[in-house]
Write a protein that holds these residues in place. Sequence first.
Motif, PDB file in Angstrom:
ATOM      1  N   MET A 148      -7.775  12.470  -1.830  1.00  0.00           N
ATOM      2  CA  MET A 148      -7.901  11.019  -1.947  1.00  0.00           C
ATOM      3  C   MET A 148      -7.088  10.463  -3.123  1.00  0.00           C
ATOM      4  SD  MET A 148     -11.982  10.458  -1.282  1.00  0.00           S
ATOM      5  CE  MET A 148     -11.824   8.687  -1.488  1.00  0.00           C
ATOM      6  N   LYS A 149      -7.279  11.054  -4.288  1.00  0.00           N
ATOM      7  CA  LYS A 149      -6.643  10.533  -5.494  1.00  0.00           C
ATOM      8  C   LYS A 149      -5.130  10.642  -5.425  1.00  0.00           C
ATOM      9  CE  LYS A 149      -6.834  11.015 -10.544  1.00  0.00           C
ATOM     10  NZ  LYS A 149      -7.440  11.781 -11.668  1.00  0.00           N
ATOM     11  N   GLU A 150      -4.640  11.779  -4.941  1.00  0.00           N
ATOM     12  CA  GLU A 150      -3.198  11.980  -4.856  1.00  0.00           C
ATOM     13  C   GLU A 150      -2.568  11.033  -3.843  1.00  0.00           C
ATOM     14  OE1 GLU A 150      -2.626  16.088  -4.021  1.00  0.00           O
ATOM     15  OE2 GLU A 150      -3.179  16.741  -6.058  1.00  0.00           O
ATOM     16  N   TYR A 151      -3.273  10.814  -2.728  1.00  0.00           N
ATOM     17  CA  TYR A 151      -2.711   9.901  -1.729  1.00  0.00           C
ATOM     18  C   TYR A 151      -2.656   8.475  -2.263  1.00  0.00           C
ATOM     19  CZ  TYR A 151      -1.860   7.062   2.330  1.00  0.00           C
ATOM     20  OH  TYR A 151      -1.318   6.138   3.184  1.00  0.00           O
ATOM     21  N   LEU A 152      -3.692   8.047  -2.985  1.00  0.00           N
ATOM     22  CA  LEU A 152      -3.685   6.693  -3.541  1.00  0.00           C
ATOM     23  C   LEU A 152      -2.495   6.502  -4.480  1.00  0.00           C
ATOM     24  CD1 LEU A 152      -5.057   3.940  -3.877  1.00  0.00           C
ATOM     25  CD2 LEU A 152      -6.366   4.910  -5.776  1.00  0.00           C
ATOM     26  N   SER A 153      -2.251   7.463  -5.360  1.00  0.00           N
ATOM     27  CA  SER A 153      -1.111   7.375  -6.273  1.00  0.00           C
ATOM     28  C   SER A 153       0.195   7.312  -5.500  1.00  0.00           C
ATOM     29  CB  SER A 153      -1.105   8.570  -7.228  1.00  0.00           C
ATOM     30  OG  SER A 153      -2.265   8.588  -8.021  1.00  0.00           O
ATOM     31  N   PHE A 154       0.315   8.155  -4.477  1.00  0.00           N
ATOM     32  CA  PHE A 154       1.514   8.164  -3.651  1.00  0.00           C
ATOM     33  C   PHE A 154       1.697   6.824  -2.950  1.00  0.00           C
ATOM     34  CE2 PHE A 154       3.013   8.535   0.724  1.00  0.00           C
ATOM     35  CZ  PHE A 154       4.291   9.017   0.539  1.00  0.00           C
ATOM     36  N   PHE A 155       0.621   6.300  -2.370  1.00  0.00           N
ATOM     37  CA  PHE A 155       0.683   5.032  -1.638  1.00  0.00           C
ATOM     38  C   PHE A 155       1.135   3.900  -2.546  1.00  0.00           C
ATOM     39  CE2 PHE A 155      -1.158   1.019  -0.329  1.00  0.00           C
ATOM     40  CZ  PHE A 155      -0.864   0.961   1.027  1.00  0.00           C
ATOM     41  N   LEU A 156       0.503   3.765  -3.708  1.00  0.00           N
ATOM     42  CA  LEU A 156       0.821   2.659  -4.610  1.00  0.00           C
ATOM     43  C   LEU A 156       2.255   2.771  -5.114  1.00  0.00           C
ATOM     44  CD1 LEU A 156      -2.482   2.335  -6.677  1.00  0.00           C
ATOM     45  CD2 LEU A 156      -1.748   1.024  -4.680  1.00  0.00           C
ATOM     46  N   LYS A 157       2.672   3.969  -5.487  1.00  0.00           N
ATOM     47  CA  LYS A 157       4.041   4.139  -5.989  1.00  0.00           C
ATOM     48  C   LYS A 157       5.064   3.775  -4.921  1.00  0.00           C
ATOM     49  CE  LYS A 157       6.537   7.945  -6.150  1.00  0.00           C
ATOM     50  NZ  LYS A 157       7.095   9.294  -6.454  1.00  0.00           N
ATOM     51  N   THR A 158       4.810   4.194  -3.694  1.00  0.00           N
ATOM     52  CA  THR A 158       5.783   3.969  -2.631  1.00  0.00           C
ATOM     53  C   THR A 158       5.867   2.510  -2.233  1.00  0.00           C
ATOM     54  OG1 THR A 158       5.347   6.201  -1.790  1.00  0.00           O
ATOM     55  CG2 THR A 158       6.503   4.682  -0.324  1.00  0.00           C
ATOM     56  N   VAL A 159       4.724   1.849  -2.007  1.00  0.00           N
ATOM     57  CA  VAL A 159       4.780   0.446  -1.557  1.00  0.00           C
ATOM     58  C   VAL A 159       5.322  -0.462  -2.652  1.00  0.00           C
ATOM     59  CG1 VAL A 159       2.940   0.741   0.142  1.00  0.00           C
ATOM     60  CG2 VAL A 159       2.357  -0.029  -2.164  1.00  0.00           C
TER      61      VAL A 159
END
Length: 252
Positions: free
Chosen positions: A157-168
């Motif tokens: 969960m935590k890693e995906y959130l960081s990835f999502f925010l950085k990418t968008v």
Amino acid sequence: MTWEDLKPHLEELARRSIYIFIGWIPVFIVAWYFWKDIYFWMATPLLKALKEVGVSNGDKLIFTHVTEAFTVSVKVGFFIAFVFTFPNTLYQIWKFVAPALKPEEKEVVHKFAFPFLFWGTLLFLAGVAFAYYVVFPISFKVLLTWGGIETEALPKMKEYLSFFLKTVIAFGLAFNLPVYIYYLAKLDLINGDSLRERWRQAVVFIFIIAAIFTPPDIFSQFLLAIPLLILFWVSILIADRVAPSGRKFKGE
């Protein structure tokens, strides 16, 4: 400047900060309360890709620390509160700065800053939508099958959130290229001819940016680079209108 001179400015700064905080708190509470709905909307492209590639637990993400889910909920609340109260934050900053500006300086801010915010926000949202609806579905299918049948993805969960925010955020900022070019041309720092002369360097720079801010696969890099190349040539046309060829500018 003495303390007595500085004190009113500090008091005004504190007052504006309180107004920002007052506007931020209720949005954070609402976002934090609905964090699961918001988070799983963010995770929808990944969850769909997990199901499509046949991952056994494709309807959920995992966490490996007991505090991870709570940390994610707080980060979601912070992010949503920051986004939705950003206009109020800018307004309070403006109310703090405006008294120190001369009338002609205020006129410049009204003429340039507000159109910048409008078009910047519009293109930022376009970049976010492009990442969410185009880049993520394609990238996730490629990345999730990269390990082969001997492996199975277990996204955290935590890693995906960081990835999502950085990418968008990266896509949103990148899609603002025409806005950046427009204001640089307005300031006589560039024109259409100068951009055409540097198109090779621009192509290299765009692919470097795409490599840095996209998932580590060639498809995602091209999915960011191609729109940026199109926006670059659109920006040249914008610069031609703002700073016509042959006009002297500060970059020369």
